[in-house]
Design a protein around this motif. Structure first.
Motif, PDB file in Angstrom:
ATOM      1  N   GLY A 319      71.025 -25.979 -10.357  1.00  0.00           N
ATOM      2  CA  GLY A 319      71.495 -24.612 -10.263  1.00  0.00           C
ATOM      3  C   GLY A 319      70.390 -23.666  -9.829  1.00  0.00           C
ATOM      4  N   LEU A 320      69.136 -24.054 -10.055  1.00  0.00           N
ATOM      5  CA  LEU A 320      68.001 -23.245  -9.628  1.00  0.00           C
ATOM      6  C   LEU A 320      67.426 -23.738  -8.315  1.00  0.00           C
ATOM      7  CD1 LEU A 320      66.131 -22.893 -13.046  1.00  0.00           C
ATOM      8  CD2 LEU A 320      67.762 -21.302 -12.016  1.00  0.00           C
ATOM      9  N   LEU A 321      67.556 -25.060  -8.069  1.00  0.00           N
ATOM     10  CA  LEU A 321      67.006 -25.637  -6.851  1.00  0.00           C
ATOM     11  C   LEU A 321      67.988 -25.512  -5.703  1.00  0.00           C
ATOM     12  CD1 LEU A 321      65.481 -28.915  -8.303  1.00  0.00           C
ATOM     13  CD2 LEU A 321      64.251 -26.859  -7.628  1.00  0.00           C
ATOM     14  N   PRO A 322      67.480 -25.415  -4.462  1.00  0.00           N
ATOM     15  CA  PRO A 322      68.381 -25.410  -3.299  1.00  0.00           C
ATOM     16  C   PRO A 322      69.102 -26.738  -3.181  1.00  0.00           C
ATOM     17  CG  PRO A 322      66.079 -25.597  -2.607  1.00  0.00           C
ATOM     18  CD  PRO A 322      66.072 -25.297  -4.073  1.00  0.00           C
ATOM     19  N   GLY A 323      70.200 -26.731  -2.391  1.00  0.00           N
ATOM     20  CA  GLY A 323      71.036 -27.922  -2.260  1.00  0.00           C
ATOM     21  C   GLY A 323      70.281 -29.141  -1.785  1.00  0.00           C
ATOM     22  N   TYR A 324      69.211 -28.952  -1.002  1.00  0.00           N
ATOM     23  CA  TYR A 324      68.436 -30.074  -0.480  1.00  0.00           C
ATOM     24  C   TYR A 324      67.932 -30.959  -1.613  1.00  0.00           C
ATOM     25  CZ  TYR A 324      64.793 -32.530   2.159  1.00  0.00           C
ATOM     26  OH  TYR A 324      64.014 -33.490   2.735  1.00  0.00           O
ATOM     27  N   PHE A 325      67.537 -30.327  -2.744  1.00  0.00           N
ATOM     28  CA  PHE A 325      66.979 -31.084  -3.854  1.00  0.00           C
ATOM     29  C   PHE A 325      68.054 -31.559  -4.830  1.00  0.00           C
ATOM     30  CE2 PHE A 325      63.466 -28.446  -2.377  1.00  0.00           C
ATOM     31  CZ  PHE A 325      62.472 -29.391  -2.237  1.00  0.00           C
ATOM     32  N   ARG A 326      69.300 -31.095  -4.652  1.00  0.00           N
ATOM     33  CA  ARG A 326      70.349 -31.470  -5.582  1.00  0.00           C
ATOM     34  C   ARG A 326      71.245 -32.569  -5.035  1.00  0.00           C
ATOM     35  NH1 ARG A 326      73.873 -27.728  -6.323  1.00  0.00           N
ATOM     36  NH2 ARG A 326      73.139 -26.037  -5.018  1.00  0.00           N
ATOM     37  N   SER A 327      70.906 -33.106  -3.877  1.00  0.00           N
ATOM     38  CA  SER A 327      71.682 -34.218  -3.349  1.00  0.00           C
ATOM     39  C   SER A 327      71.531 -35.424  -4.268  1.00  0.00           C
ATOM     40  CB  SER A 327      71.216 -34.565  -1.928  1.00  0.00           C
ATOM     41  OG  SER A 327      69.819 -34.698  -1.888  1.00  0.00           O
ATOM     42  N   GLU A 328      72.566 -36.231  -4.340  1.00  0.00           N
ATOM     43  CA  GLU A 328      72.628 -37.303  -5.331  1.00  0.00           C
ATOM     44  C   GLU A 328      71.824 -38.532  -4.911  1.00  0.00           C
ATOM     45  OE1 GLU A 328      76.800 -37.927  -6.481  1.00  0.00           O
ATOM     46  OE2 GLU A 328      77.167 -35.964  -5.594  1.00  0.00           O
ATOM     47  N   ARG A 329      71.150 -39.110  -5.865  1.00  0.00           N
ATOM     48  CA  ARG A 329      70.362 -40.316  -5.614  1.00  0.00           C
ATOM     49  C   ARG A 329      71.259 -41.543  -5.680  1.00  0.00           C
ATOM     50  NH1 ARG A 329      64.878 -38.939  -4.301  1.00  0.00           N
ATOM     51  NH2 ARG A 329      64.695 -36.762  -4.945  1.00  0.00           N
ATOM     52  N   SER A 330      70.752 -42.654  -5.170  1.00  0.00           N
ATOM     53  CA  SER A 330      71.554 -43.880  -5.158  1.00  0.00           C
ATOM     54  C   SER A 330      71.770 -44.402  -6.573  1.00  0.00           C
ATOM     55  CB  SER A 330      70.897 -44.949  -4.289  1.00  0.00           C
ATOM     56  OG  SER A 330      69.636 -45.324  -4.799  1.00  0.00           O
ATOM     57  N   TRP A 331      72.909 -45.050  -6.764  1.00  0.00           N
ATOM     58  CA  TRP A 331      73.271 -45.611  -8.060  1.00  0.00           C
ATOM     59  C   TRP A 331      72.626 -46.983  -8.267  1.00  0.00           C
ATOM     60  CZ3 TRP A 331      75.545 -43.473 -12.132  1.00  0.00           C
ATOM     61  CH2 TRP A 331      76.012 -44.318 -13.150  1.00  0.00           C
ATOM     62  N   ALA A 332      72.538 -47.751  -7.196  1.00  0.00           N
ATOM     63  CA  ALA A 332      71.975 -49.104  -7.283  1.00  0.00           C
ATOM     64  C   ALA A 332      71.224 -49.409  -6.002  1.00  0.00           C
ATOM     65  CB  ALA A 332      73.072 -50.131  -7.519  1.00  0.00           C
ATOM     66  N   GLN A 333      70.257 -50.338  -6.097  1.00  0.00           N
ATOM     67  CA  GLN A 333      69.429 -50.675  -4.941  1.00  0.00           C
ATOM     68  C   GLN A 333      69.092 -52.165  -4.982  1.00  0.00           C
ATOM     69  OE1 GLN A 333      67.714 -48.908  -7.551  1.00  0.00           O
ATOM     70  NE2 GLN A 333      68.972 -47.087  -7.165  1.00  0.00           N
ATOM     71  N   VAL A 334      68.801 -52.701  -3.793  1.00  0.00           N
ATOM     72  CA  VAL A 334      68.242 -54.047  -3.701  1.00  0.00           C
ATOM     73  C   VAL A 334      67.171 -54.024  -2.625  1.00  0.00           C
ATOM     74  CG1 VAL A 334      69.956 -54.904  -2.027  1.00  0.00           C
ATOM     75  CG2 VAL A 334      68.730 -56.517  -3.492  1.00  0.00           C
ATOM     76  N   TYR A 335      66.064 -54.705  -2.885  1.00  0.00           N
ATOM     77  CA  TYR A 335      64.910 -54.691  -1.986  1.00  0.00           C
ATOM     78  C   TYR A 335      64.837 -56.036  -1.263  1.00  0.00           C
ATOM     79  CZ  TYR A 335      63.932 -50.743  -4.968  1.00  0.00           C
ATOM     80  OH  TYR A 335      64.044 -49.564  -5.661  1.00  0.00           O
ATOM     81  N   LEU A 336      64.757 -55.977   0.069  1.00  0.00           N
ATOM     82  CA  LEU A 336      64.825 -57.175   0.899  1.00  0.00           C
ATOM     83  C   LEU A 336      63.564 -57.301   1.744  1.00  0.00           C
ATOM     84  CD1 LEU A 336      68.520 -56.662   2.041  1.00  0.00           C
ATOM     85  CD2 LEU A 336      67.719 -58.065   0.139  1.00  0.00           C
ATOM     86  N   ARG A 337      63.565 -58.316   2.589  1.00  0.00           N
ATOM     87  CA  ARG A 337      62.425 -58.576   3.462  1.00  0.00           C
ATOM     88  C   ARG A 337      62.231 -57.429   4.447  1.00  0.00           C
ATOM     89  NH1 ARG A 337      62.243 -63.618   7.775  1.00  0.00           N
ATOM     90  NH2 ARG A 337      60.338 -62.979   8.862  1.00  0.00           N
ATOM     91  N   GLU A 338      60.983 -57.090   4.713  1.00  0.00           N
ATOM     92  CA  GLU A 338      60.674 -55.993   5.616  1.00  0.00           C
ATOM     93  C   GLU A 338      60.851 -56.390   7.077  1.00  0.00           C
ATOM     94  OE1 GLU A 338      56.820 -54.455   4.866  1.00  0.00           O
ATOM     95  OE2 GLU A 338      57.191 -54.013   2.747  1.00  0.00           O
ATOM     96  N   ASP A 339      60.926 -55.357   7.922  1.00  0.00           N
ATOM     97  CA  ASP A 339      60.960 -55.520   9.389  1.00  0.00           C
ATOM     98  C   ASP A 339      62.175 -56.304   9.861  1.00  0.00           C
ATOM     99  OD1 ASP A 339      58.481 -54.169   9.590  1.00  0.00           O
ATOM    100  OD2 ASP A 339      57.414 -56.037   9.180  1.00  0.00           O
ATOM    101  N   VAL A 340      63.293 -56.154   9.179  1.00  0.00           N
ATOM    102  CA  VAL A 340      64.538 -56.808   9.573  1.00  0.00           C
ATOM    103  C   VAL A 340      65.646 -55.767   9.597  1.00  0.00           C
ATOM    104  CG1 VAL A 340      66.262 -58.575   8.992  1.00  0.00           C
ATOM    105  CG2 VAL A 340      63.829 -58.994   8.541  1.00  0.00           C
ATOM    106  N   LYS A 341      66.482 -55.802  10.614  1.00  0.00           N
ATOM    107  CA  LYS A 341      67.648 -54.924  10.671  1.00  0.00           C
ATOM    108  C   LYS A 341      68.785 -55.586   9.902  1.00  0.00           C
ATOM    109  CE  LYS A 341      70.826 -52.509  13.762  1.00  0.00           C
ATOM    110  NZ  LYS A 341      71.182 -52.195  15.166  1.00  0.00           N
ATOM    111  N   TYR A 342      69.337 -54.853   8.918  1.00  0.00           N
ATOM    112  CA  TYR A 342      70.392 -55.388   8.069  1.00  0.00           C
ATOM    113  C   TYR A 342      71.692 -54.606   8.248  1.00  0.00           C
ATOM    114  CZ  TYR A 342      66.625 -57.744   5.481  1.00  0.00           C
ATOM    115  OH  TYR A 342      65.551 -58.523   5.126  1.00  0.00           O
ATOM    116  N   LEU A 343      72.813 -55.343   8.190  1.00  0.00           N
ATOM    117  CA  LEU A 343      74.137 -54.747   8.125  1.00  0.00           C
ATOM    118  C   LEU A 343      74.700 -54.989   6.732  1.00  0.00           C
ATOM    119  CD1 LEU A 343      73.713 -54.927  11.236  1.00  0.00           C
ATOM    120  CD2 LEU A 343      76.172 -55.320  11.433  1.00  0.00           C
ATOM    121  N   VAL A 344      75.527 -54.063   6.247  1.00  0.00           N
ATOM    122  CA  VAL A 344      76.052 -54.169   4.893  1.00  0.00           C
ATOM    123  C   VAL A 344      77.571 -54.039   4.885  1.00  0.00           C
ATOM    124  CG1 VAL A 344      73.982 -53.357   3.723  1.00  0.00           C
ATOM    125  CG2 VAL A 344      75.661 -51.693   4.537  1.00  0.00           C
ATOM    126  N   ALA A 345      78.173 -54.645   3.862  1.00  0.00           N
ATOM    127  CA  ALA A 345      79.616 -54.526   3.611  1.00  0.00           C
ATOM    128  C   ALA A 345      79.836 -54.856   2.147  1.00  0.00           C
ATOM    129  CB  ALA A 345      80.419 -55.464   4.515  1.00  0.00           C
TER     130      ALA A 345
END
Length: 388
Positions: A319-345
């Motif tokens: 409520g005090l911060l601009p909308g840029y800082f109030r955008s929602e963070r991810s709920w879950a994450q997974v970390y994969l091998r670097e330097d690879v283009k990935y598609l998701v579904a």
């Protein structure tokens, strides 16, 4: 098409030039310059591997550039060859009836030489090229599709395009880049198009929900993903991938439109909770935040429950911060091998995400819808090394 054991073995070691899930995400196709491989996602198995006979033109060397599939019985392949007199390339689209073992070329002439992207969804084929996107109806004979609509677009080297054919009486939705940077256009047959400013930077990725009501977009900065209503172009929600610049490779909605998956060059796949109701026109975020037409100055703020579960140290400043800082963070994450283009579904198993990489990797991961956090890796395969 023809196959051979020697050719199949060679293809397994060849580089992947294109990857795509089918519209149901129960299969995916991997194309090399001289062959196509189709895999079932659940359970994981190779359905077939075929060498491709190049387009019969003795004066041109043709190679596979793009391959898409509708289901296990129907595949479309883009062959690319150099023009006989030089000066660039030219593409031809061929359709393959897998069950019948027959391949035939698309007889309609495209309004551009090179296909940068295309989609097969339901009865439609959507083809993107330089400054135009063309929608064809495939209801009858694939070799003679009916041109339904031609849309003028911006220069589109990434082949950005999306089409959804909802069940029931809902009209199909087509999305493509607009001429102005950061702008997109949403078309429904028989209706006036909707133009929306998605980002100030160039749009590099977008995806439609399965029912065609929601549109998720990412710009070249790669920090924010925005969700709009396709009914009126209103911004409904904004989520944050991170604060550092990134190339967004893929965006995908879950079949029920409750979750959104995003992959980028930061070797991370993020899953976000979608806090909007896709069943109503121009819906406001479920947490009660409002957003104006074509505007993204104010982002949807995360719900108190989401803030608590994520342990956001900025929640007390909401409520005090601009909308840029109030955008929602991810709920879950997974970390994969670097330097690879990935598609998701999203997979058929509950709360699972499927990830395929240009290096031949296949991951099945699962997230906790109540707790979130790091996803659990359920399965890993190198699909280009699968035999038999």
């Amino acid at each position: 098409m023809a196959s051979s054991s020697a050719g199949a073995a060679a293809e397994r070691s060849a580089s992947v030039v294109h990857l795509a899930f089918n519209p149901y995400a129960n299969r995916f196709i991997a194309a090399t310059a001289t062959g196509v491989h189709v895999f079932s996602c659940d359970p994981f198995r190779r359905v077939f591997c075929e060498d491709v006979e190049v387009y019969p033109d003795s004066t041109t060397s043709w190679k596979v550039a793009i391959a898409e599939m509708l289901n296990e019985a129907f595949v479309a392949v883009v062959f690319r060859g150099a023009k006989p007199n030089g000066g660039g390339f030219m593409d031809r689209i061929f359709f393959w009836s897998v069950l019948g073992g027959r391949m035939y070329g698309m007889e309609k002439r495209l309004p551009f030489d090179v296909v940068s992207g295309f989609r097969l969804v339901g009865e439609y084929l959507l083809v993107a090229g330089d400054e135009k996107t063309v929608l064809y109806e495939m209801a009858h004979h694939a070799a003679v599709p009916t041109k339904v609509k031609v849309v003028d677009t911006a220069h589109n080297p990434l082949g950005l395009c999306a089409v959804a054919q909802p069940d029931g009486l809902a009209r199909s939705v087509l999305v493509s880049p607009q001429k102005n940077k950061g702008m997109l256009q949403v078309h429904r047959l028989g209706e006036h198009p909707i133009y929306l400013r998605a980002h100030y930077s160039t749009v590099v990725s977008f995806a439609l929900s399965h029912d065609g009501r929601l549109l998720a977009t990412a710009g070249s900065k790669g920090t924010l993903v925005r969700i709009f209503s396709t009914n009126d172009g209103k911004l409904l929600q904004e989520v944050r991938r991170g604060t550092d610049r990134a190339d967004i490779h893929c965006i995908a909605f879950s079949p029920d439109s409750k979750w959104l998956a995003v992959s980028s060059d930061k070797c991370t796949v993020h899953v976000f909770r979608v806090n909007v109701d896709s069943t109503s026109s121009g819906s406001a975020p479920k947490n009660g935040s409002s957003s104006g037409h074509g505007s993204f100055q104010e982002a949807a703020a995360p719900s108190p429950a989401a803030n608590a579960s994520q342990g956001s140290y900025l929640s007390f400043l909401k409520g005090l911060l601009p909308g840029y800082f109030r955008s929602e963070r991810s709920w879950a994450q997974v970390y994969l091998r670097e330097d690879v283009k990935y598609l998701v579904a999203f997979g058929r198993q509950r709360n699972t995400v499927l990830v395929i990489g240009m290096d031949g990797s296949f991951y099945r991961c699962q997230f906790d819808p109540e707790i979130g956090g790091e996803m659990k890796q359920l399965e890993y395969r190198n699909f280009m090394d699968i035999k038999g």
